[in-house]
Enzyme design. Structure first.
Site, PDB file in Angstrom:
ATOM      1  N   TRP A 160      69.648  54.177  66.562  1.00 48.55           N
ATOM      2  CA  TRP A 160      70.123  54.845  65.345  1.00 48.55           C
ATOM      3  C   TRP A 160      70.786  56.160  65.733  1.00 48.55           C
ATOM      4  CZ3 TRP A 160      65.799  51.877  65.688  1.00 48.55           C
ATOM      5  CH2 TRP A 160      65.755  50.775  64.820  1.00 48.55           C
ATOM      6  N   HIS A 174      68.346  55.121  57.934  1.00 54.00           N
ATOM      7  CA  HIS A 174      68.218  53.850  57.219  1.00 54.00           C
ATOM      8  C   HIS A 174      67.222  54.013  56.063  1.00 54.00           C
ATOM      9  CE1 HIS A 174      65.048  52.747  60.558  1.00 54.00           C
ATOM     10  NE2 HIS A 174      64.812  53.887  59.983  1.00 54.00           N
ATOM     11  N   ARG A 200      74.752  58.233  59.675  1.00 60.23           N
ATOM     12  CA  ARG A 200      74.711  58.041  61.135  1.00 60.23           C
ATOM     13  C   ARG A 200      75.886  58.726  61.790  1.00 60.23           C
ATOM     14  NH1 ARG A 200      72.718  51.784  61.856  1.00 60.23           N
ATOM     15  NH2 ARG A 200      71.012  52.010  60.343  1.00 60.23           N
ATOM     16  N   GLN A 214      72.535  51.453  51.861  1.00 63.94           N
ATOM     17  CA  GLN A 214      71.678  50.317  52.212  1.00 63.94           C
ATOM     18  C   GLN A 214      70.784  49.978  51.023  1.00 63.94           C
ATOM     19  OE1 GLN A 214      69.225  51.082  55.680  1.00 63.94           O
ATOM     20  NE2 GLN A 214      70.667  50.001  57.018  1.00 63.94           N
ATOM     21  N   VAL A 256      59.482  45.250  62.682  1.00 66.78           N
ATOM     22  CA  VAL A 256      59.230  43.878  62.216  1.00 66.78           C
ATOM     23  C   VAL A 256      58.914  42.986  63.405  1.00 66.78           C
ATOM     24  CG1 VAL A 256      60.535  43.884  60.042  1.00 66.78           C
ATOM     25  CG2 VAL A 256      61.742  43.492  62.196  1.00 66.78           C
ATOM     26  N   ALA A 310      60.347  42.474  55.309  1.00 66.67           N
ATOM     27  CA  ALA A 310      61.232  43.581  54.932  1.00 66.67           C
ATOM     28  C   ALA A 310      62.654  43.213  55.313  1.00 66.67           C
ATOM     29  CB  ALA A 310      60.814  44.859  55.654  1.00 66.67           C
TER      30      ALA A 310
HETATM   31  N1  PHE Z   1      66.612  49.467  59.008  1.00 66.42           N
HETATM   32  C1  PHE Z   1      67.304  48.534  59.847  1.00 66.42           C
HETATM   33  C2  PHE Z   1      68.650  49.132  60.225  1.00 66.42           C
HETATM   34  O1  PHE Z   1      69.160  49.937  59.506  1.00 66.42           O
HETATM   35  C3  PHE Z   1      67.504  47.204  59.169  1.00 66.42           C
HETATM   36  C4  PHE Z   1      66.220  46.454  58.901  1.00 66.42           C
HETATM   37  C5  PHE Z   1      65.500  46.692  57.755  1.00 66.42           C
HETATM   38  C6  PHE Z   1      65.767  45.509  59.792  1.00 66.42           C
HETATM   39  C7  PHE Z   1      64.319  46.006  57.504  1.00 66.42           C
HETATM   40  C8  PHE Z   1      64.616  44.795  59.566  1.00 66.42           C
HETATM   41  C9  PHE Z   1      63.896  45.061  58.398  1.00 66.42           C
HETATM   42  O2  PHE Z   1      69.206  48.820  61.246  1.00 66.42           O
END
Ligand code: PHE
Length: 342
Positions: A160, A174, A200, A214, A256, A310
């Site tokens: 990120w 995010h 970002r 998002q 995850v 998620a």
């Molecule tokens: N937050 C992650 C991203 O911005 C995306 C994501 C969200 C992946 C939830 C898995 C579960 O790259």
């Protein structure tokens, strides 16, 4: 006529003019009345012309009173002329209304495409029992990273491209930061979506901006399975993008396990391969996965009892696909020629 009489006469002439203009004026005689009072051979202009014949002190007084009378008459005449013109023009347009002509089109305003798709998304998820939650855009590293199983100094943080503020806070990279915040305040079972802006450190081009939207999703209950994730997300891309074919690929996100990316068959080439899908026939739309036990622990939820999934949709991307927009910057330009097309 002595001087006093002359001055009185000037006053009388002015008063007569006023009265005449007031009484019987119409379009035809307006100029006639004017000519009588201020024409070449009118009483007032005759005095003006012969003013040099008066003695200097008297000349001043008579001059002033003649000028004053002339200015007033001129003013009344002009006002009346304007008034008559105005009355004529409004009569005119009234009699000229053609009821058979089409009316003037009233501009219809509409939502910005991002707002429109966001509203549609919210409606879709709320129809499945999801609730909308929010989190702060300026976040602590704890919620943006640590509590999502991305410890300090771990190379996973580099994924990120993060802006850091001088006070140590970060504009969230995010919406996943809303996951733990939500689980801390609400008890499972949980079904929430969290739409919002993220930031970002990107160089700006047709598909990247330093700010983007998002929509995070979180589903927590006792018996949640990967098949629940698949069912809901497949329904989502079908509903929002009209996707026909989908596939899930393994992917790595520290919060995850397992982690997946949901792809849809390229809507531009129908899977044949084009420069939008980089000749793969597929477009990545939703990163997702089963909530990592560590994330549950950070939120104070027992991972042996609860499971969850998620996802985090890059929302602007979705809008681009839905409306066939080839440059993300257009959506944020405020250019009405672009926006009026939606
Ligand atoms: N937050 C992650 C991203 O911005 C995306 C994501 C969200 C992946 C939830 C898995 C579960 O790259």
């Amino acid at each position: 006529m002595d001087n006093n009489e002359l001055i009185k006469k000037i006053e009388t002439v002015l008063n007569n003019a006023k009265a005449e203009f007031n009484e019987k004026i119409n379009e035809k005689n307006l100029d006639e009345v004017y000519k009588n009072y201020l024409g070449k051979n009118s009483f007032l202009n005759n005095i003006s012309r012969s003013i040099s014949e008066y003695e200097p002190e008297i000349r001043k007084i008579i001059g002033m009173s003649v000028n004053n009378a002339k200015i007033k008459i001129e003013e009344i005449y002009k006002n009346l002329k304007e008034q008559i013109k105005y009355e004529n023009s409004s009569n005119d347009s009234y009699s000229k209304i053609d009821l058979s002509l089409p009316g003037v089109k009233i501009t219809q305003f509409h939502k910005h495409p991002i707002t429109a798709v966001l509203d549609e998304t919210v409606e879709f998820f709320t129809s499945m029992g999801f609730e909308v939650v929010e989190g702060p855009e300026i976040e602590t590293a704890y919620y943006n990273f640590d509590a999502l199983n991305i410890p300090d100094n771990h190379p996973a943080r580099d994924v990120w491209d993060t802006f850091y503020l001088k006070n140590g806070l970060i504009p969230r990279t995010h919406t996943s930061s809303v996951q733990v915040r939500t689980m801390e305040t609400k008890k499972p079972p949980l079904r929430v979506i969290a739409p919002g802006r993220c930031y970002r450190y990107e160089s700006v081009d047709a598909t990247h901006l330093f700010m983007f939207n998002q929509v995070e999703g979180l589903f927590v209950d006792k018996n949640v399975k990967l098949s629940d994730l698949k069912g809901i997300l497949e329904a989502t891309v079908k509903h929002l993008l009209g996707a026909k074919k989908t596939r899930f690929r393994p992917a790595f996100y520290p919060f995850v396990e397992p982690g997946l990316d949901l792809d849809i068959e390229c809507v531009f080439c129908g899977g044949k391969g084009c420069n939008v899908c980089k000749f793969t026939g597929w477009i990545e739309v939703i990163p997702c996965g089963m909530v990592h036990p560590k994330v549950f622990e950070y939120a104070g939820i027992n991972p042996d009892i609860y499971k969850g999934f998620a996802f985090g949709m890059g929302f602007d991307r979705l809008v681009m696909l839905k409306y066939n927009v080839n440059d993300l910057r257009l959506l944020y330009s405020g250019n009405m020629d672009v926006l009026n097309q939606f």
